[in-house]
Write an enzyme that holds these catalytic residues in place. Structure first.
Site, PDB file in Angstrom:
ATOM      1  N   SER A   1       3.798   4.877  -6.859  1.00  0.00           N
ATOM      2  CA  SER A   1       2.957   4.357  -5.781  1.00  0.00           C
ATOM      3  C   SER A   1       1.627   5.096  -5.791  1.00  0.00           C
ATOM      4  CB  SER A   1       3.650   4.575  -4.431  1.00  0.00           C
ATOM      5  OG  SER A   1       2.775   4.341  -3.346  1.00  0.00           O
TER       6      SER A   1
ATOM      7  N   TYR B   1       7.827  10.397   1.626  1.00  0.00           N
ATOM      8  CA  TYR B   1       7.717   9.377   0.583  1.00  0.00           C
ATOM      9  C   TYR B   1       6.678   9.780  -0.462  1.00  0.00           C
ATOM     10  CZ  TYR B   1       6.695   4.823  -1.566  1.00  0.00           C
ATOM     11  OH  TYR B   1       6.488   3.802  -2.445  1.00  0.00           O
TER      12      TYR B   1
ATOM     13  N   LYS C   1       6.951  10.525  -4.638  1.00  0.00           N
ATOM     14  CA  LYS C   1       6.214   9.774  -5.653  1.00  0.00           C
ATOM     15  C   LYS C   1       5.322  10.698  -6.477  1.00  0.00           C
ATOM     16  CE  LYS C   1       8.020   5.799  -4.780  1.00  0.00           C
ATOM     17  NZ  LYS C   1       8.957   5.196  -5.748  1.00  0.00           N
TER      18      LYS C   1
END
Length: 262
Positions: free
Chosen positions: A154, A167, A171
């Site tokens: 991402s 998150y 990533k």
């Protein structure tokens, strides 16, 4: 009007490249995780449609049955809980030799930093990075010379977004793992890359970003003034799986409509 023939030639060339890219995956064997919905689900269907044999991995049995019904010959399913280290190892031991691996499974629990729990933290890291490490290591003996590994990351790996603390950390770790594997596995002629999209308009993406008050500030920083479509991520993964990207290794393909230059 003078540019119309040139534009037609460009579109024809692009269409030919895309056709060649997907046809290059005919008769390949590719394993994809996180196939119950969204990007993984669409990717499996696209790969099967061009003649690849796809091993679709997901946790939900009903979703796997529905996916397999699209092509019972080319779509093989494997029900696995990716948070189980030994469960993954046992399930993947039956997998045949592979030409490609797509680590697509991921979770995103979007909360302000102060509201994130230990369980939220562990869930992110168990699925988004530990499972990728485990799956890739377990399948390494199955990957043929010339194989390609694609990790779905991402732009949150390098950009900060409210509510994405855990998150984003996973990533960033995934991008780092990708570069390390590209270095170590290159000698085996195995390439490792990531695709790094912005918001992708899966069903979940549309639901989560339908409010203009939320999506507006982010869209204002994207020159193309829209979010990423599922097929655009699928095409990028297809490119990295194919021999059209045979000298691309250790890279992160940003799918963000120009966000980085705004």
């Amino acid at each position: 009007m003078l540019n119309e023939p040139l534009n037609q030639c460009c579109f024809a060339a692009i269409s030919l490249i895309c056709k060649d890219m997907w046809s290059d995956l005919n008769n390949k064997v590719i394993l994809v995780t996180g196939t119950g919905a969204g990007i993984g689900n669409a990717l499996v269907k696209q790969l099967a449609s061009v003649g690849a044999t796809v091993i679709a991995v997901a946790r939900n049995e009903e979703q796997l049955k529905e996916l397999a019904s699209h092509d019972t010959k080319r779509i093989l399913t494997l029900q696995v809980d990716l948070t189980s280290w030994q469960g993954v190892r046992q399930a993947l031991s039956t997998v045949p030799q592979l030409d490609g691996l797509v680590n697509n499974a991921g979770v995103a629990i979007i909360k302000p930093f102060e509201e994130l729990t230990e369980q939220d933290f562990d869930t992110h890291f168990d699925v988004n990075i530990k499972a990728v490490f485990n799956v890739t290591q377990a399948l390494l003996p199955k990957l043929r010379n010339g194989s390609s590994i694609v990790n779905v990351s991402s732009i949150a790996a390098t950009r900060s977004f409210a509510g994405h603390t855990a998150y984003s950390a996973t990533k960033a770790a995934l991008d780092s793992l990708t570069r390390s594997l590209a270095l170590e596995l290159g000698a085996r002629n195995i390439r490792v890359n990531t695709v790094n999209p912005t918001v992708v308009l899966t069903k979940m993406g549309r639901d989560n970003w339908s409010d203009p008050a939320k999506s507006g500030p982010l869209l204002a920083h994207i020159p193309l003034q829209r979010f990423c479509e599922v097929h655009e991520v699928v095409d990028a993964i297809g490119y990295l799986l194919s021999n059209k990207s045979s000298f691309v290794n250790g890279h992160h393909i940003n799918l963000e409509g120009g966000y980085a230059v705004s």
